[in-house]
Design a protein around this motif. Structure first.
Motif, PDB file in Angstrom:
ATOM      1  N   MET A 132      89.824  -5.470 -23.612  1.00  0.00           N
ATOM      2  CA  MET A 132      89.530  -4.219 -24.693  1.00  0.00           C
ATOM      3  C   MET A 132      88.618  -3.224 -23.827  1.00  0.00           C
ATOM      4  O   MET A 132      88.164  -2.242 -24.543  1.00  0.00           O
ATOM      5  N   HIS A 133      88.208  -3.632 -22.814  1.00  0.00           N
ATOM      6  CA  HIS A 133      87.434  -2.469 -21.997  1.00  0.00           C
ATOM      7  C   HIS A 133      88.449  -1.897 -20.950  1.00  0.00           C
ATOM      8  O   HIS A 133      89.194  -2.377 -20.314  1.00  0.00           O
ATOM      9  N   ARG A 134      88.587  -0.421 -21.098  1.00  0.00           N
ATOM     10  CA  ARG A 134      89.611   0.392 -20.484  1.00  0.00           C
ATOM     11  C   ARG A 134      88.597   1.475 -19.885  1.00  0.00           C
ATOM     12  O   ARG A 134      88.410   2.375 -20.747  1.00  0.00           O
ATOM     13  N   ALA A 135      88.440   1.484 -18.504  1.00  0.00           N
ATOM     14  CA  ALA A 135      87.463   2.722 -18.064  1.00  0.00           C
ATOM     15  C   ALA A 135      88.226   3.894 -18.467  1.00  0.00           C
ATOM     16  O   ALA A 135      89.471   4.159 -18.267  1.00  0.00           O
ATOM     17  N   ALA A 177      84.293 -19.321 -25.501  1.00  0.00           N
ATOM     18  CA  ALA A 177      82.899 -19.835 -25.366  1.00  0.00           C
ATOM     19  C   ALA A 177      81.987 -18.690 -25.084  1.00  0.00           C
ATOM     20  O   ALA A 177      81.014 -18.568 -25.783  1.00  0.00           O
ATOM     21  N   GLU A 178      82.003 -18.067 -23.899  1.00  0.00           N
ATOM     22  CA  GLU A 178      81.140 -16.694 -23.791  1.00  0.00           C
ATOM     23  C   GLU A 178      81.273 -15.548 -24.821  1.00  0.00           C
ATOM     24  O   GLU A 178      80.209 -15.199 -25.380  1.00  0.00           O
ATOM     25  N   GLU A 189      83.184  -5.391 -17.458  1.00  0.00           N
ATOM     26  CA  GLU A 189      83.884  -5.022 -16.274  1.00  0.00           C
ATOM     27  C   GLU A 189      84.366  -6.119 -15.380  1.00  0.00           C
ATOM     28  O   GLU A 189      85.387  -5.594 -14.743  1.00  0.00           O
ATOM     29  N   ASP A 190      83.992  -7.235 -15.637  1.00  0.00           N
ATOM     30  CA  ASP A 190      84.685  -8.348 -14.833  1.00  0.00           C
ATOM     31  C   ASP A 190      85.182  -9.217 -15.766  1.00  0.00           C
ATOM     32  O   ASP A 190      85.697 -10.469 -15.254  1.00  0.00           O
ATOM     33  N   PHE A 191      85.119  -9.100 -16.958  1.00  0.00           N
ATOM     34  CA  PHE A 191      85.790 -10.149 -17.994  1.00  0.00           C
ATOM     35  C   PHE A 191      87.129 -10.190 -17.656  1.00  0.00           C
ATOM     36  O   PHE A 191      87.967  -9.208 -17.405  1.00  0.00           O
ATOM     37  N   THR A 192      87.755 -11.618 -17.912  1.00  0.00           N
ATOM     38  CA  THR A 192      89.099 -11.711 -17.760  1.00  0.00           C
ATOM     39  C   THR A 192      89.573 -12.638 -18.752  1.00  0.00           C
ATOM     40  O   THR A 192      89.168 -13.784 -19.040  1.00  0.00           O
ATOM     41  N   PRO A 193      90.413 -12.003 -19.744  1.00  0.00           N
ATOM     42  CA  PRO A 193      90.898 -12.827 -20.779  1.00  0.00           C
ATOM     43  C   PRO A 193      91.539 -14.113 -20.431  1.00  0.00           C
ATOM     44  O   PRO A 193      92.449 -14.062 -19.515  1.00  0.00           O
ATOM     45  N   GLY A 194      91.504 -14.958 -21.342  1.00  0.00           N
ATOM     46  CA  GLY A 194      92.250 -16.032 -21.041  1.00  0.00           C
ATOM     47  C   GLY A 194      91.666 -16.902 -19.867  1.00  0.00           C
ATOM     48  O   GLY A 194      92.120 -18.124 -19.557  1.00  0.00           O
ATOM     49  N   ALA A 195      90.454 -16.367 -19.380  1.00  0.00           N
ATOM     50  CA  ALA A 195      89.718 -17.547 -18.471  1.00  0.00           C
ATOM     51  C   ALA A 195      89.111 -18.434 -19.240  1.00  0.00           C
ATOM     52  O   ALA A 195      88.993 -18.695 -20.477  1.00  0.00           O
ATOM     53  N   LEU A 204      77.469  -5.419 -25.670  1.00  0.00           N
ATOM     54  CA  LEU A 204      77.842  -6.664 -25.184  1.00  0.00           C
ATOM     55  C   LEU A 204      78.559  -7.485 -26.672  1.00  0.00           C
ATOM     56  O   LEU A 204      79.662  -8.193 -26.872  1.00  0.00           O
ATOM     57  N   THR A 205      77.526  -7.211 -27.680  1.00  0.00           N
ATOM     58  CA  THR A 205      78.171  -7.922 -29.002  1.00  0.00           C
ATOM     59  C   THR A 205      79.113  -7.176 -29.523  1.00  0.00           C
ATOM     60  O   THR A 205      80.345  -7.819 -30.171  1.00  0.00           O
ATOM     61  N   LEU A 206      79.575  -6.093 -29.647  1.00  0.00           N
ATOM     62  CA  LEU A 206      80.706  -5.155 -29.968  1.00  0.00           C
ATOM     63  C   LEU A 206      81.709  -5.576 -29.095  1.00  0.00           C
ATOM     64  O   LEU A 206      82.985  -5.755 -29.600  1.00  0.00           O
TER      65      LEU A 206
END
Length: 186
Positions: free
Chosen positions: A84-87, A22-23, A11-17, A70-72
């Motif tokens: 790739m998370h879209r509420a 690494a995360e 929900e808080d993930f920012t692509p390109g951060a 998380l793994t998916l």
């Protein structure tokens, strides 16, 4: 007043951060591991478990559901520029989009077989196995879906009655059973 739950990782993930790659790699190292047994993942867990589970290390269905999601998500998000998370975009709807893609346009029954295998899974480990293959295909068409809903669906998978409800919802989304034209309640 109840405390708001902490946002789940996706929900808080920012692509390109700066640390995103690494995360995601750390989360992917949890694939095939038992929930809670992948130290690289510990810092990304947000769910609360009972005091008993925390003190004894007893298995937690909540931790298992989050571990699976998380793994998916880490597999799905790899090399993607947008989240790739879209509420509110259910898994069944995302799979319907995959079914309509060029990959399955001439043979949708091939995907139907994979989705049926997913839906008939009895155990969470089997469910995660089928989900991983489908998520990889969704990544191929950059199709996001709601990982928070998936987390709750995996959590419900532990209970047969709730599992059946999840199956029906996924089926309704996948085959687009909703009658959006009707307004009379009939």
């Amino acid at each position: 007043m109840t405390a708001r739950r902490r946002p789940l990782y996706w929900e808080d993930f920012t692509p390109g951060a700066l640390r995103a790659g690494a995360e995601l790699a750390a989360l992917r190292r949890g694939i095939g591991q038992e929930p809670g047994n992948a130290p690289d993942m510990w810092r990304f867990h947000r769910v609360r478990i009972s005091e008993y589970e925390a003190q004894t290390g007893a298995p937690s269905s909540t931790l298992a559901a989050e571990h699976t999601a998380l793994t998916l998500f880490a597999v799905h998000q790899q090399s993607q520029r947008t989240s790739m998370h879209r509420a509110k975009n259910g898994l069944g709807s995302a799979l319907r989009t995959l079914r309509q893609s060029d990959q399955y346009r001439n043979n949708p029954e091939a995907l139907d077989t994979r989705v049926n295998a997913l839906a008939t899974a009895e155990e969470v480990g089997e469910l995660a196995h089928h989900l991983r293959g489908l998520v990889t295909q969704l990544r191929g068409i950059s199709q996001p879906f709601d990982y928070t809903a998936l987390f709750y669906d995996v959590l419900r998978w532990h209970t047969p009655e709730a599992r059946d409800q999840v199956r029906r919802r996924w089926g309704a989304q996948y085959y687009d059973w909703a009658d959006t034209e009707r307004t009379d309640g009939a």
